[in-house]
Design an enzyme around this catalytic site. Structure first.
Site, PDB file in Angstrom:
ATOM      1  N   ALA A  43     -19.722 -54.763  -4.547  1.00 24.46           N
ATOM      2  CA  ALA A  43     -19.512 -53.300  -5.093  1.00 24.46           C
ATOM      3  C   ALA A  43     -18.455 -53.041  -6.106  1.00 24.46           C
ATOM      4  O   ALA A  43     -17.195 -53.340  -5.496  1.00 24.46           O
ATOM      5  CB  ALA A  43     -19.657 -52.538  -3.677  1.00 24.46           C
ATOM      6  N   GLY A  48     -11.566 -54.980  -2.527  1.00 21.32           N
ATOM      7  CA  GLY A  48     -11.425 -56.482  -2.770  1.00 21.32           C
ATOM      8  C   GLY A  48     -12.248 -56.729  -4.023  1.00 21.32           C
ATOM      9  O   GLY A  48     -11.642 -57.474  -4.890  1.00 21.32           O
ATOM     10  N   CYS A  49     -13.062 -56.147  -4.562  1.00 25.38           N
ATOM     11  CA  CYS A  49     -13.816 -56.299  -5.852  1.00 25.38           C
ATOM     12  C   CYS A  49     -12.990 -55.796  -6.863  1.00 25.38           C
ATOM     13  O   CYS A  49     -13.001 -56.651  -8.120  1.00 25.38           O
ATOM     14  CB  CYS A  49     -15.257 -55.430  -5.903  1.00 25.38           C
ATOM     15  SG  CYS A  49     -16.515 -56.107  -4.467  1.00 25.38           S
ATOM     16  N   THR A  50     -12.371 -54.812  -6.712  1.00 24.50           N
ATOM     17  CA  THR A  50     -11.412 -54.619  -8.042  1.00 24.50           C
ATOM     18  C   THR A  50     -10.400 -55.441  -7.919  1.00 24.50           C
ATOM     19  O   THR A  50     -10.116 -55.957  -9.150  1.00 24.50           O
ATOM     20  CB  THR A  50     -10.725 -53.118  -7.735  1.00 24.50           C
ATOM     21  OG1 THR A  50     -12.060 -52.163  -7.454  1.00 24.50           O
ATOM     22  CG2 THR A  50      -9.750 -52.679  -8.595  1.00 24.50           C
ATOM     23  N   ALA A  53     -12.077 -58.598  -9.919  1.00 20.83           N
ATOM     24  CA  ALA A  53     -12.293 -58.143 -11.248  1.00 20.83           C
ATOM     25  C   ALA A  53     -10.887 -58.172 -12.082  1.00 20.83           C
ATOM     26  O   ALA A  53     -10.830 -58.589 -13.095  1.00 20.83           O
ATOM     27  CB  ALA A  53     -13.187 -56.892 -11.423  1.00 20.83           C
TER      28      ALA A  53
END
Length: 157
Positions: A43, A48-50, A53
């Protein structure tokens, strides 16, 4: 999801055409003749995804210099991806797969353990697709933090 549904080196990468953050279609075929890192994340705008990325963003020049493009794919809608891209100044395509067909084709959606429970969800995964559309590297259940550095070491970039 069993390991049988997972891709392995030498497999043909499943084709996809998905909308990017601006609603423009992007296909895996657009990258034919180049190596591309395709990574799947749960998401946009989550911690974590930030981190993951931003790690790709911060290493993009070196990856591109080694002949590697980067594509991120999540179930998020294009509008959420556009906000994520703009907030984090991401400079590689983020693609939307809300029906999860591409995630499933790549073995990046299914049962996973989260906080000790078995749930259905996105399995954080990274692949390297070669110039001919074959899987060169397939990594499942990768960590959000430190993953890009490990990938660079594995690929000698």
């Amino acid at each position: 999801m069993t390991d049988n549904n997972r891709l392995a080196p030498g497999d043909t990468a499943p084709a996809f055409t998905l909308p990017d953050a601006d609603g423009n279609d992007v296909s895996l075929a657009d990258y034919r003749g180049r190596k591309v890192v395709v990574y799947f994340y749960p998401a946009a705008s989550t911690p974590g995804c930030t981190k993951q990325a931003c790690d790709f963003r911060d290493n993009l020049a070196d990856l591109n210099g080694a002949g590697l493009d980067v594509i991120g794919i999540s179930p998020d809608k294009p509008a959420k991806l556009a906000k994520f891209r703009d907030n984090e100044e991401l400079t590689f395509p983020l693609l939307s797969d809300p029906d999860k067909a591409t995630l499933e084709a790549w073995g990046a959606f299914g049962e996973k353990k989260m906080y000790g429970k078995t749930v259905q969800g996105v399995i954080r995964s990274t692949f390297l697709v070669d110039e001919d559309g074959k899987i060169e590297v397939a990594q499942y259940n990768v960590r959000a933090t430190g993953h890009v550095a490990k990938l660079r070491r594995d690929l000698s970039v």
